[in-house]
Design a protein around this motif. Sequence first.
Motif, PDB file in Angstrom:
ATOM      1  N   SER A 198       0.837  -1.206   0.000  1.00 27.82           N
ATOM      2  CA  SER A 198       0.000   0.000   0.000  1.00 27.82           C
ATOM      3  C   SER A 198       0.873   1.257   0.000  1.00 27.82           C
ATOM      4  CB  SER A 198      -0.938   0.009   1.197  1.00 27.82           C
ATOM      5  OG  SER A 198      -0.213  -0.074   2.401  1.00 27.82           O
ATOM      6  N   LEU A 199       2.024   1.207   0.689  1.00 31.48           N
ATOM      7  CA  LEU A 199       2.880   2.391   0.770  1.00 31.48           C
ATOM      8  C   LEU A 199       3.348   2.861  -0.606  1.00 31.48           C
ATOM      9  CD1 LEU A 199       5.146   1.773   3.904  1.00 31.48           C
ATOM     10  CD2 LEU A 199       3.116   3.218   3.681  1.00 31.48           C
ATOM     11  N   ASP A 200       3.461   1.925  -1.563  1.00 29.29           N
ATOM     12  CA  ASP A 200       3.896   2.304  -2.906  1.00 29.29           C
ATOM     13  C   ASP A 200       2.754   2.862  -3.741  1.00 29.29           C
ATOM     14  OD1 ASP A 200       6.428   1.348  -2.267  1.00 29.29           O
ATOM     15  OD2 ASP A 200       5.932  -0.687  -2.948  1.00 29.29           O
ATOM     16  N   HIS A 201       1.540   2.773  -3.229  1.00 30.56           N
ATOM     17  CA  HIS A 201       0.375   3.232  -3.995  1.00 30.56           C
ATOM     18  C   HIS A 201      -0.300   4.453  -3.369  1.00 30.56           C
ATOM     19  CE1 HIS A 201       0.971  -0.732  -5.760  1.00 30.56           C
ATOM     20  NE2 HIS A 201       0.188  -0.371  -6.754  1.00 30.56           N
ATOM     21  N   LEU A 202       0.336   5.076  -2.391  1.00 29.47           N
ATOM     22  CA  LEU A 202      -0.298   6.224  -1.729  1.00 29.47           C
ATOM     23  C   LEU A 202      -0.336   7.431  -2.657  1.00 29.47           C
ATOM     24  CD1 LEU A 202       1.345   6.127   1.849  1.00 29.47           C
ATOM     25  CD2 LEU A 202      -0.831   5.125   1.102  1.00 29.47           C
ATOM     26  N   CYS A 203      -1.435   8.188  -2.591  1.00 27.99           N
ATOM     27  CA  CYS A 203      -1.486   9.460  -3.316  1.00 27.99           C
ATOM     28  C   CYS A 203      -0.626  10.465  -2.550  1.00 27.99           C
ATOM     29  CB  CYS A 203      -2.925   9.953  -3.444  1.00 27.99           C
ATOM     30  SG  CYS A 203      -3.735  10.290  -1.870  1.00 27.99           S
ATOM     31  N   GLU A 204      -0.399  11.627  -3.130  1.00 30.36           N
ATOM     32  CA  GLU A 204       0.554  12.542  -2.502  1.00 30.36           C
ATOM     33  C   GLU A 204       0.136  12.985  -1.101  1.00 30.36           C
ATOM     34  OE1 GLU A 204       2.090  15.425  -5.257  1.00 30.36           O
ATOM     35  OE2 GLU A 204       3.031  16.498  -3.580  1.00 30.36           O
ATOM     36  N   PRO A 205      -1.134  13.387  -0.896  1.00 29.70           N
ATOM     37  CA  PRO A 205      -1.507  13.784   0.477  1.00 29.70           C
ATOM     38  C   PRO A 205      -1.302  12.651   1.488  1.00 29.70           C
ATOM     39  CG  PRO A 205      -3.200  14.470  -1.093  1.00 29.70           C
ATOM     40  CD  PRO A 205      -2.230  13.609  -1.855  1.00 29.70           C
ATOM     41  N   CYS A 206      -1.604  11.411   1.090  1.00 28.26           N
ATOM     42  CA  CYS A 206      -1.409  10.284   2.001  1.00 28.26           C
ATOM     43  C   CYS A 206       0.072  10.053   2.272  1.00 28.26           C
ATOM     44  CB  CYS A 206      -2.031   9.002   1.441  1.00 28.26           C
ATOM     45  SG  CYS A 206      -3.824   8.968   1.562  1.00 28.26           S
ATOM     46  N   ARG A 207       0.893  10.256   1.237  1.00 25.22           N
ATOM     47  CA  ARG A 207       2.337  10.064   1.394  1.00 25.22           C
ATOM     48  C   ARG A 207       2.900  11.110   2.355  1.00 25.22           C
ATOM     49  NH1 ARG A 207       3.373   9.175  -4.053  1.00 25.22           N
ATOM     50  NH2 ARG A 207       4.036  11.339  -4.275  1.00 25.22           N
ATOM     51  N   ASP A 208       2.460  12.368   2.190  1.00 24.51           N
ATOM     52  CA  ASP A 208       2.907  13.440   3.096  1.00 24.51           C
ATOM     53  C   ASP A 208       2.482  13.142   4.529  1.00 24.51           C
ATOM     54  OD1 ASP A 208       3.941  14.744   0.986  1.00 24.51           O
ATOM     55  OD2 ASP A 208       2.358  16.282   0.838  1.00 24.51           O
ATOM     56  N   HIS A 209       1.224  12.722   4.662  1.00 30.68           N
ATOM     57  CA  HIS A 209       0.677  12.428   5.987  1.00 30.68           C
ATOM     58  C   HIS A 209       1.528  11.365   6.681  1.00 30.68           C
ATOM     59  CE1 HIS A 209      -2.825  12.399   8.800  1.00 30.68           C
ATOM     60  NE2 HIS A 209      -2.395  11.169   9.049  1.00 30.68           N
ATOM     61  N   PHE A 210       1.811  10.299   5.954  1.00 33.56           N
ATOM     62  CA  PHE A 210       2.575   9.188   6.534  1.00 33.56           C
ATOM     63  C   PHE A 210       3.992   9.644   6.902  1.00 33.56           C
ATOM     64  CE2 PHE A 210       4.935   5.066   6.241  1.00 33.56           C
ATOM     65  CZ  PHE A 210       4.267   4.446   7.292  1.00 33.56           C
ATOM     66  N   ALA A 211       4.595  10.483   6.058  1.00 30.51           N
ATOM     67  CA  ALA A 211       5.944  10.984   6.344  1.00 30.51           C
ATOM     68  C   ALA A 211       5.932  11.823   7.618  1.00 30.51           C
ATOM     69  CB  ALA A 211       6.459  11.800   5.161  1.00 30.51           C
ATOM     70  N   ARG A 212       4.885  12.655   7.783  1.00 29.17           N
ATOM     71  CA  ARG A 212       4.808  13.498   8.983  1.00 29.17           C
ATOM     72  C   ARG A 212       4.620  12.648  10.236  1.00 29.17           C
ATOM     73  NH1 ARG A 212       0.549  17.913   8.962  1.00 29.17           N
ATOM     74  NH2 ARG A 212       1.378  18.109  11.063  1.00 29.17           N
ATOM     75  N   VAL A 213       3.848  11.561  10.111  1.00 28.28           N
ATOM     76  CA  VAL A 213       3.650  10.673  11.271  1.00 28.28           C
ATOM     77  C   VAL A 213       5.000  10.069  11.678  1.00 28.28           C
ATOM     78  CG1 VAL A 213       2.562   8.558  12.103  1.00 28.28           C
ATOM     79  CG2 VAL A 213       1.247  10.161  10.691  1.00 28.28           C
ATOM     80  N   GLY A 214       5.747   9.570  10.685  1.00 29.77           N
ATOM     81  CA  GLY A 214       7.044   8.966  10.976  1.00 29.77           C
ATOM     82  C   GLY A 214       8.008   9.976  11.591  1.00 29.77           C
ATOM     83  N   ASP A 215       8.045  11.196  11.025  1.00 28.38           N
ATOM     84  CA  ASP A 215       8.940  12.234  11.554  1.00 28.38           C
ATOM     85  C   ASP A 215       8.562  12.612  12.976  1.00 28.38           C
ATOM     86  OD1 ASP A 215      10.204  12.215   9.146  1.00 28.38           O
ATOM     87  OD2 ASP A 215       9.316  14.095   8.406  1.00 28.38           O
ATOM     88  N   GLY A 216       7.259  12.734  13.215  1.00 28.28           N
ATOM     89  CA  GLY A 216       6.782  13.118  14.548  1.00 28.28           C
ATOM     90  C   GLY A 216       7.149  12.072  15.587  1.00 28.28           C
ATOM     91  N   LEU A 217       6.960  10.801  15.244  1.00 28.73           N
ATOM     92  CA  LEU A 217       7.290   9.730  16.192  1.00 28.73           C
ATOM     93  C   LEU A 217       8.789   9.725  16.478  1.00 28.73           C
ATOM     94  CD1 LEU A 217       4.971   6.870  14.884  1.00 28.73           C
ATOM     95  CD2 LEU A 217       4.745   8.152  17.032  1.00 28.73           C
ATOM     96  N   THR A 218       9.578   9.933  15.434  1.00 31.95           N
ATOM     97  CA  THR A 218      11.026   9.967  15.622  1.00 31.95           C
ATOM     98  C   THR A 218      11.405  11.125  16.539  1.00 31.95           C
ATOM     99  OG1 THR A 218      11.281   9.008  13.431  1.00 31.95           O
ATOM    100  CG2 THR A 218      13.239  10.021  14.396  1.00 31.95           C
ATOM    101  N   ALA A 219      10.752  12.284  16.326  1.00 32.33           N
ATOM    102  CA  ALA A 219      11.041  13.450  17.160  1.00 32.33           C
ATOM    103  C   ALA A 219      10.724  13.172  18.628  1.00 32.33           C
ATOM    104  CB  ALA A 219      10.253  14.661  16.662  1.00 32.33           C
ATOM    105  N   LEU A 220       9.705  12.347  18.873  1.00 30.62           N
ATOM    106  CA  LEU A 220       9.327  12.041  20.257  1.00 30.62           C
ATOM    107  C   LEU A 220      10.084  10.832  20.814  1.00 30.62           C
ATOM    108  CD1 LEU A 220       5.445  12.515  20.254  1.00 30.62           C
ATOM    109  CD2 LEU A 220       7.245  14.178  20.716  1.00 30.62           C
ATOM    110  N   GLY A 221      10.944  10.250  19.987  1.00 31.00           N
ATOM    111  CA  GLY A 221      11.714   9.104  20.461  1.00 31.00           C
ATOM    112  C   GLY A 221      10.914   7.814  20.531  1.00 31.00           C
ATOM    113  N   VAL A 222       9.813   7.740  19.775  1.00 25.91           N
ATOM    114  CA  VAL A 222       9.029   6.498  19.737  1.00 25.91           C
ATOM    115  C   VAL A 222       9.550   5.656  18.570  1.00 25.91           C
ATOM    116  CG1 VAL A 222       6.738   5.487  19.426  1.00 25.91           C
ATOM    117  CG2 VAL A 222       6.992   7.677  20.640  1.00 25.91           C
TER     118      VAL A 222
END
Length: 393
Positions: A198-222
């Motif tokens: 599914s990650l290879d088929h995300l539209c751009e808004p979904c791809r951005d959303h997922f990237a922000r989730v990953g960045d946010g978790l990394t920032a919080l040390g999760v």
Amino acid sequence: MLVAHFARTVGLAGYGLVVSPMFEELGVFERLGEATDVVGKEMYDFHDKGDRHLALRPEGTASIVRAYVQHRPPLPFKAWYAAPNFRYERAQAGRYRQHHQLGVEVLGPTDADLDVEVVALAASVVAGLGLTRVEMLLNSLGDGACRPAYVAALAAFLAERQDQLCDQHQRLPLGNPLRVLDCKRDSCRSATDDAPRSLDHLCEPCRDHFARVGDGLTALGVSFTIDTRLVRGLDYYTRTTFELAATALESAQNAVGGGGRYDGLAEAMGGPPTPGIGFGLGVERLLLACDAEEVLAAPKGSVDVFVVDTTGGGEALRLTDELRRAGIGADRAFDARSMKAQFKAADRSGARLALVVGERELAEGTVAVRDLIDGDQEPVGRDDVLADVRKRL
Ligand SMILES: [Zn+2]
Ligand SMILES: [Zn+2]
């Protein structure tokens, strides 16, 4: 103790307790999707005396979203619950007909920061129990814009390999092709090793959303691991989906919780289009994981002070009341037990301090304040007891 820990953790993040009914009209749960096990074959449904078709709550989200649709609280609506769920099936270790779930749901924001908050809360609840061998698995399922094309690509891939799938998934038509990805049988797993992700088929808004989730978790040390097989059993999930896997447990039973976005559910239940996200943790599974890691031993006492009174109990009655009114956790013994028995009870209570009232203290208008850790004891004037206890705690 588990519930108190949960309530404290999510309470600090602004979630309020919502108590939803144990059963609902069958339709409330059916909107979760017939293709799911909890709604399909496992629902504990029955007809009441008025011939209404009802079901015991199979999971936590539908009732909260139904309550939102009915009462329309201001957004964001941040709710938590601790409640039993039911399923009609053969009971086995870690799977009971009545099991218990702790969870949160938030309705309103689409912000990826909220996904980060919710995933991080789940991680923090688990970490707060002392569990260290729990892995956070993360995936994105896309949304209405990109998911249909992905599901079609997956279905086409599976159609070519129909004969390599397990018995259950060989039968046509394939209800929900996504479910084949999380099938635990070897044949399905090897047949889907190279399946479209599914990650290879995300539209751009979904791809951005997922990237922000990953960045946010990394920032919080999760820490988290991307798991492209993570599709969740329920059909209403969109975008972020996650699962907590306790690696100390056997792999078929190691999911202690999970959650994700369900942006389409409120509308499917007859409400205004309202995005949502949440997670649920299985209490019994969590406790199995705690046993496996040997954490969360006997619950710690919940009081700070224990009153030992050998003068008949009148002082214990007044002192515990004063302490509790002052917001200090306090307990006492009953039935005029011996001094020795009362001190034993004080130790068991987990209290830091004992307030000791004997005939002498009563006559002198004092209370002996005893530190239960180092054993030091000091007389304090009766009127100064509260201030003294506050200072020591
Ligand atoms: Zn299968
Ligand atoms: Zn999308």
